[in-house]
Enzyme design. Sequence first.
Site, short mmCIF file in Angstrom:
data_model
loop_
_atom_site.label_atom_id
_atom_site.label_comp_id
_atom_site.label_asym_id
_atom_site.label_seq_id
_atom_site.Cartn_x
_atom_site.Cartn_y
_atom_site.Cartn_z
N GLY A 117 1.82 2.23 32.95
CA GLY A 117 1.94 3.34 32.00
C GLY A 117 2.37 4.61 32.71
O GLY A 117 1.94 4.90 33.82
N GLY A 125 2.65 7.66 30.79
CA GLY A 125 2.35 8.80 29.94
C GLY A 125 1.67 9.87 30.79
O GLY A 125 1.72 9.84 32.02
N ALA A 176 -1.36 10.27 31.45
CA ALA A 176 -2.37 9.70 32.33
C ALA A 176 -1.72 8.92 33.47
O ALA A 176 -2.00 9.18 34.65
CB ALA A 176 -3.30 8.81 31.52
N GLY A 177 -0.86 7.98 33.14
CA GLY A 177 -0.27 7.13 34.17
C GLY A 177 0.70 7.88 35.07
O GLY A 177 0.74 7.67 36.28
N HIS A 200 -4.95 11.47 10.78
CA HIS A 200 -4.55 12.87 10.78
C HIS A 200 -4.14 13.28 9.38
O HIS A 200 -3.36 12.60 8.73
CB HIS A 200 -3.39 13.05 11.76
N SER A 219 2.37 19.40 12.44
CA SER A 219 1.27 19.97 13.20
C SER A 219 0.15 20.48 12.31
O SER A 219 0.37 21.07 11.24
CB SER A 219 1.77 21.11 14.07
N ARG A 233 -10.27 17.15 10.87
CA ARG A 233 -9.27 16.16 10.45
C ARG A 233 -9.84 15.08 9.55
O ARG A 233 -9.25 14.75 8.53
CB ARG A 233 -8.67 15.49 11.70
N ARG A 259 -11.61 12.89 17.82
CA ARG A 259 -11.05 13.74 18.87
C ARG A 259 -10.62 15.08 18.28
O ARG A 259 -10.04 15.13 17.22
CB ARG A 259 -9.85 13.06 19.52
C1 LIG Z 1 2.62 12.82 17.04
C2 LIG Z 1 1.49 13.05 17.99
C3 LIG Z 1 1.11 14.35 18.31
C4 LIG Z 1 0.08 14.58 19.21
N1 LIG Z 1 -0.25 15.87 19.50
C5 LIG Z 1 -1.23 16.11 20.40
C6 LIG Z 1 -1.58 17.43 20.76
O1 LIG Z 1 -0.99 18.39 20.28
N2 LIG Z 1 -2.54 17.62 21.67
C7 LIG Z 1 -3.20 16.58 22.23
O2 LIG Z 1 -4.06 16.84 23.07
N3 LIG Z 1 -2.91 15.32 21.91
C8 LIG Z 1 -1.95 15.05 21.00
N4 LIG Z 1 -1.64 13.75 20.68
C9 LIG Z 1 -2.32 12.65 21.37
C10 LIG Z 1 -1.73 12.43 22.74
O3 LIG Z 1 -0.35 12.63 22.71
C11 LIG Z 1 -1.95 11.04 23.30
O4 LIG Z 1 -3.23 10.65 23.09
C12 LIG Z 1 -1.70 11.00 24.79
O5 LIG Z 1 -0.46 11.53 25.07
C13 LIG Z 1 -1.82 9.61 25.35
O6 LIG Z 1 -1.37 9.61 26.70
P1 LIG Z 1 -1.50 8.35 27.60
O7 LIG Z 1 -0.98 8.73 28.93
O8 LIG Z 1 -2.87 7.84 27.56
O9 LIG Z 1 -0.61 7.22 26.95
P2 LIG Z 1 0.91 7.18 26.47
O10 LIG Z 1 1.58 8.46 26.60
O11 LIG Z 1 0.89 6.50 25.15
O12 LIG Z 1 1.62 6.25 27.51
C14 LIG Z 1 1.49 4.87 27.52
C15 LIG Z 1 2.32 4.33 28.63
O13 LIG Z 1 1.97 3.00 28.86
C16 LIG Z 1 3.11 2.19 28.87
N5 LIG Z 1 2.71 0.89 28.35
C17 LIG Z 1 2.03 0.63 27.21
N6 LIG Z 1 1.83 -0.68 27.12
C18 LIG Z 1 2.36 -1.25 28.20
C19 LIG Z 1 2.47 -2.58 28.67
N7 LIG Z 1 1.96 -3.59 27.99
N8 LIG Z 1 3.10 -2.79 29.83
C20 LIG Z 1 3.64 -1.76 30.54
N9 LIG Z 1 3.54 -0.50 30.15
C21 LIG Z 1 2.92 -0.25 28.99
C22 LIG Z 1 4.11 2.89 28.03
O14 LIG Z 1 5.40 2.51 28.44
C23 LIG Z 1 3.82 4.33 28.37
O15 LIG Z 1 4.48 4.67 29.55
C24 LIG Z 1 -0.62 13.50 19.77
C25 LIG Z 1 -0.25 12.21 19.45
C26 LIG Z 1 0.77 11.98 18.53
C27 LIG Z 1 1.07 10.59 18.14
#
Ligand SMILES: Cc1cc2nc3c(=O)[nH]c(=O)nc-3n(C[C@H](O)[C@H](O)[C@H](O)COP(=O)(O)OP(=O)(O)OC[C@H]3O[C@@H](n4cnc5c(N)ncnc54)[C@H](O)[C@@H]3O)c2cc1C
Lengths: 637, 254, 213
Positions: free
Chosen positions: A40, A42, A44-45, A266, A284, A330, A435
């Site tokens: 991942g 994102g 976090a990753g 949401h 938003s 929410r 959340r």
């Molecule tokens: C529209 C929207 C608006 C948001 N707005 C906000 C906000 O304003 N403020 C806030 O705090 N939060 C917000 N959130 C929530 C927040 O964006 C997410 O919870 C957060 O970004 C998640 O980050 P992450 O790094 O955990 O995962 P993600 O960003 O989801 O990343 C997942 C990663 O894992 C990889 N992956 C997944 N499955 C596999 C697999 N099987 N094999 C290999 N790779 C894989 C993907 O390729 C990706 O790189 C919002 C969410 C949405 C949907």
Amino acid sequence: MQLDAKIPAGPLAQKWDKHRFELKLVNPANKRKYDIIVVGTGLAGGSASASLAELGYNVKTFCIQDSPRRAHSIAAQGGINASKNYQNDGDSDWRLFYDTIKGGDFRAREANVYRLAQLSGNIIDQCVAQGVPFAREYGGQLANRSFGGAQVSRTFYARGQTGQQLLLGAYSALSRQIAAGKVQMYTRREMLDIVVIEGHAKGVVVRNLVSGEVEKYAADAVVLATGGYGNVFYLSTNAMGSNVTATYRAYKKGAFFANPCFTQIHPTCIPVHGTYQSKLTLMSESLRNDGRVWVPKKPGDKRKPSEIPEAERDYYLENKYPSFGNLVPRDVASRNAKEQCDKGKGVGETRLAVYLDFADAIKRDGKETIAKKYGNLFQMYEKITADNPYETPMMIYPAVHYTMGGLWVDYNLMSTIDGLFVLGEANFSDHGANRLGASALMQGLADGYFVIPYTIGGYLATTAKKQIKTDHLAFRESEKNINDFTNKLLSIKGKRTVDDFHRQLGNVLWEYCGMSRNDAGLEKARKLIQELRGEFWKNVLVPGSGREFNQSLEKAGRVADFLEFGELLVIDALSRKESCGGHFNEAHQTEENEAMRDDENFCHVSAWEYKGYGNDPVLNKEPLTFENVKLTQRSYK
Amino acid sequence: MTKTLNLTLRVWRQKGPDSAGKLETYDAKNISTDMSFLEMIDVINEQLTLEGKEPIAFDHDCREGICGMCGAVVNGRPHGPEKGTTLCQLHMRHFSDGDTIFIEPWRSRAFKIIKDLAVDRSALDIIIQAGGYVSVNTGGAPDANAIPISQETAEKAMDAAACIGCGACVAACPNASAMLFTSAKISQLALLPQGKPEAAKRAIEMVRTMDKLGFGNCTNERECEAECPKEISIVNIARMNREFFKASFFSDVK
Amino acid sequence: MGWFIKTFTSSIGKKWLMAITGLSFCGFLTSHLLGNLTLYSGKDAFNSYAEHLHSLGVLISVSEKGLLFFGIIHVLTGLVLFIQNIKSRPVRYSVKKSAGGRTIGSFTMPYTGLVLIAFIVLHLINFHFVDKTGTTIYQIVQEAFSKPVYIIGYIFAMIVVAVHVSHGFWSAFQTLGVNHPKYMPFIRKAGIAFSLIVGLGFGFIPVFISLTI
Ligand SMILES: Cc1cc2nc3c(=O)[nH]c(=O)nc-3n(C[C@H](O)[C@H](O)[C@H](O)COP(=O)(O)OP(=O)(O)OC[C@H]3O[C@@H](n4cnc5c(N)ncnc54)[C@H](O)[C@@H]3O)c2cc1C
Ligand code: SF4
Ligand code: FES
């Protein structure tokens, strides 16, 4: 099994410091001998990969998209919280901690949440240093806004693209490490299995999405940061590729899945148009600061909004919650919208929408002021719906947005599989049953930049190093299982497409396990999901072969997992006989129709243990103890 | 109001990077005007699948115009005819009943076709790896408010940072040049005080890397700016040219 | 010197070469036009201007060599860019439309450039490398423009120059990094104005001459 959260002893505010000191360190010269897999990219990753590589570890990072920069975090709009107290309005680590715990309806761990608040300030410092262009005041200082009903202004933002800018920051740090050779980046790879050897996570098996090849990678520890599972509902605000596959397959290998029924819906999303709809777009939450929510008083009223006089409009949130009005949390806002639509008062072609009206705000502040605040959102709305919100009220409806549940982790973010760490939305740790806005970005980055670099060292330093090669039996078995799975999917050659099944699963969950749940519905949902899964394995049609770029096959694997996981979600919802946060069981509500917790019996984390296909999972409870806050009933009247 | 359209699609189909491709014709019947362009392709793909044919491969993820994963050249226009819009946000109401729509992948020597409409844009990542970052390790960053940044500068940096890395600028450029993309990152970091210490090295390394990857040369045609879904301005290209000049003649970077 | 070569063989470096040489041609066009304006005042003015020019001696031959050198750079770099740019998209689109960025000037650059080379060679043969013994430059000009082919050819070439410059002028500024929201609109307008002046200024000469015969 007795779950040990490994929460350090001592006063809340000192736990993390003390723990960091007590964690064993890996000698700097030895770090380069360790391989770490991060799945991942994102927030976090991405942040974890970069930070671990900077420390000297050899990192192998995987993502599904063609570039690490495209992870779903990119879509976050509103902002990121931090207890900087730059506004001098009374914020503090303690207040951010308290708001988060309370917002989560007292179903999160105190120690984790406090650490999150403590680290929040460092995140902003780090991001600014990377060149994240946060909004600024005229004097050059960082700007803040209040978000999601918080009483202090602690949200940092970069226009409506905060997630994008934060992710690009992490991506740039990651890119630097890729260039330095410390991170091997594997894009267009989907992790399909975790390899566990003698109780320790030792690698992953992935499918190369371009060539179709199954590839094996070994390491000394594995970090999962694969995001949330909101797409189990088919329609959600998540990106199309968001999935449960990575975490679910880890679950099957022995990682416990915690609180899967804690899903967030949401309230302000663009309503569904038709059956072809592939995803929902979030508008938003900040819109509720100025927009007024209403529906016609008369059910089935088909007049245009402009033709409905004031007296025949029901501003139901303002009427029901005089003190919070349109700014209720929410879950409350979402449930009320559904209630109105259930009564037949929904608007729009599908009757599944409520109005969010800016007419009064425009009258009060002028069009220009409103345009300055929400111009880009209005534009986005118009792009999608072809309606102009300056002239006619927006239509909104709730949609699945975030999943608080995830793999169970201890204070070190390690799952019940040794050496398997889980970060970001993929874990369950910090948001309890609900959340707060702008807290997910904070958590993802705290986990990746500031927690995992320490805790993974603690694990590696105390674990005997063992060189595992990918020709180890466990890897070969896993590879074989994946190939069998793929072949099975391809060989069914049934009559229904993967999306068709996914859509149906989504409908079942949305109907019976969405904004409000009841036992009868949940029982029914469970049965329907089992049946659907049965049909899937007999009647799904997956074209093409496994040895090529095959997007139908990718989806099929994910939907197969959703079909199992959906049941787990329902089982969890059934077992939690209370209402809290995003989980609303109709049998447990106050007289005012508010969620009623049962702290006596359910003040725990439900961590599910896999017991084989077809067998019921086993529930393990991690009791939650609150030493620093008093559990209260939420009220927004 | 929702209407439905009947369209003829001419879609580029290509098995793999080295196979020959060609335009295939498909009928798209009863397409709702509320659909997005990608949803229209979803519908066609469902049909193709049920007919036992291979669905059209195309990249996409967020479907809200921010991840930069989607994109195809629609009737000769990257991301289609609407200004400032990604393909996933293009809605079918912008087409008329009976239209014939040509759908082709991004075409550039630096972007290999993977399959059908999906292309390999990793060259853009490689450009960023050449210097699109600030060399700051995690931890030890000074307080976020330690260095004030004027609102004007922050806004300009944000204008550049809004790039989603979709590659439409390359697809649109008559020379398949990646100048707009590269300049957006160089600009963002050159504007901010945090990016300044490495500005010279960054400009030189990123430009040289861009050249090596097989992108064409900019001839100021301005098609990139006109097609960019985030409306990134070529002012950034001028800024990059300045940065490159400063770096080439006044810095120690060779 | 490695860095020097690298700089000027980079995509931006090549553009600088085009921009600097191109701008110097704009300068040349200006002075050439100013000089040629003497044509409108008749034979004597023009001939004395030519004499003056030749009396500059070394200066003139240095400028000539300079222009030749710049010309070679401009043409060669232009060709390299042209070829590289064609190669950067090996498979073309079946349908390609402009989004409104390109102009006639911009997309015809390489072709107008080629026409101009041909023109310049002819022009030099006609008026520069001619045997000037026993005749004045004015007579040569007069004689040339008594032929309709020449008139049409020259007018056409001047239209081509104008089109080429309409893109080249502002483009040079952009390439050299002079693009600022405050000034660019002016530069663009100045570019159009310049190309019109050059086109009309030079283009009217054959007409004028042929009318005065
Ligand atoms: C529209 C929207 C608006 C948001 N707005 C906000 C906000 O304003 N403020 C806030 O705090 N939060 C917000 N959130 C929530 C927040 O964006 C997410 O919870 C957060 O970004 C998640 O980050 P992450 O790094 O955990 O995962 P993600 O960003 O989801 O990343 C997942 C990663 O894992 C990889 N992956 C997944 N499955 C596999 C697999 N099987 N094999 C290999 N790779 C894989 C993907 O390729 C990706 O790189 C919002 C969410 C949405 C949907
Ligand atoms: S500059 Fe515009 S067109 Fe180019 S990659 Fe960035 S967003 Fe896409
Ligand atoms: S799918 Fe993300 S930008 Fe279009």
